[in-house]
Design an enzyme around this catalytic site. Sequence first.
Site, PDB file in Angstrom:
ATOM      1  N   LYS A 160       0.839  -1.224   0.175  1.00 44.92           N
ATOM      2  CA  LYS A 160      -0.118   0.097   0.134  1.00 44.92           C
ATOM      3  C   LYS A 160       0.922   1.091  -0.144  1.00 44.92           C
ATOM      4  O   LYS A 160       0.689   2.483  -0.549  1.00 44.92           O
ATOM      5  CB  LYS A 160      -0.863   0.025   1.125  1.00 44.92           C
ATOM      6  CG  LYS A 160      -1.945  -1.134   1.205  1.00 44.92           C
ATOM      7  CD  LYS A 160      -3.186  -0.581   0.619  1.00 44.92           C
ATOM      8  CE  LYS A 160      -3.965  -1.747   0.152  1.00 44.92           C
ATOM      9  NZ  LYS A 160      -4.558  -2.577   0.867  1.00 44.92           N
TER      10      LYS A 160
HETATM   11  N1  GLU Z   1      -8.368  -8.834   1.110  1.00 37.86           N
HETATM   12  C1  GLU Z   1      -7.186  -9.525   0.829  1.00 37.86           C
HETATM   13  C2  GLU Z   1      -6.086  -8.233   0.365  1.00 37.86           C
HETATM   14  O1  GLU Z   1      -6.518  -7.176   0.109  1.00 37.86           O
HETATM   15  C3  GLU Z   1      -7.569 -10.228  -0.323  1.00 37.86           C
HETATM   16  C4  GLU Z   1      -7.832 -11.411   0.264  1.00 37.86           C
HETATM   17  C5  GLU Z   1      -8.355 -12.579  -0.855  1.00 37.86           C
HETATM   18  O2  GLU Z   1      -8.535 -12.191  -1.989  1.00 37.86           O
HETATM   19  O3  GLU Z   1      -8.485 -13.502  -0.392  1.00 37.86           O
HETATM   20  O4  GLU Z   1      -4.954  -8.672   0.140  1.00 37.86           O
END
Ligand code: GLU
Length: 283
Positions: A254
């Site tokens: 990020k």
């Molecule tokens: N929320 C997770 C992320 O942003 C992704 C999880 C998933 O795709 O299983 O890295």
Amino acid sequence: MSECRTYRGRIAPTPSGQLHIGHARTFHIAHERARSAAGKLVLRIEDLDSARCKDEYSRQMMADLEWLGIRWDEGPDRCGAFGPYVQSLRIEHYLKAWKRLEEAGVIYPSPHSRKDVELALSAPHEGEGEPVFPVELRPATARRADAPSGMNWRFRVPDGESVRFVDECAGEQEFVAGKDFGDFLVWRKDGWPSYELAVVVDDAEMQISEVVRGADLLLSTARQLLLYKALGWTAPRFFHCPLVRDAEGRRLAKRSAGLSVAKLREEGFSSEKVLALANTRMG
Ligand code: GLU
């Protein structure tokens, strides 16, 4: 739960920062696979880390997704009605799964801190992944409980068992429980499920037939397959996309602000150019 039927895919961003070109590429692939199978695409907001997640990031992500040409059939709408596809609104679903695992005797409360874990590890831990949880910290006997009540809970992995699956993109995979990963968190002492449990409950209940996500989650898939088995649910298929890297070859995070979709948009890139840039940075 997920055999038969029409294709159902999902995109599941964590709103703790801006989308970068790696997310753009993965979500674009998820979108293309759902469309080419004449299926549906679900948008789910994974906001269980309340210290880092913000609604304003969710809104920005949705705007970026739309700008990239990614449309979803179910999930939050742009008017701010985030609804049932937001993890922080789904606690009762996760609690039911916790109960089921507790009754099956496959999880246990684990009071140990990160420090205890480090001390119990014989060799210092190196590398990107989590250290394997030391079996010495696993209780010998199961203790029954009605609620997770402010404790960390871990899944007792079947030591030495191979977890195999054929990834639709990365091919055959094999991870050994107790060696490649140890007893993992299913519930956090802050009152929320771990990522592994929440994602399994959601993908099963939202009847996802194929999970498209980054290759950094291949090992997590092995843990999740053990959860599907323990819960008696059928797992979806998996398609793990190669990771996009920055100019120095590092994984994007990020913090890779220069490669965020919002920044590139501001600089006048088209959505096609953003995706083309991501395609040149895979490794
Ligand atoms: N929320 C997770 C992320 O942003 C992704 C999880 C998933 O795709 O299983 O890295």
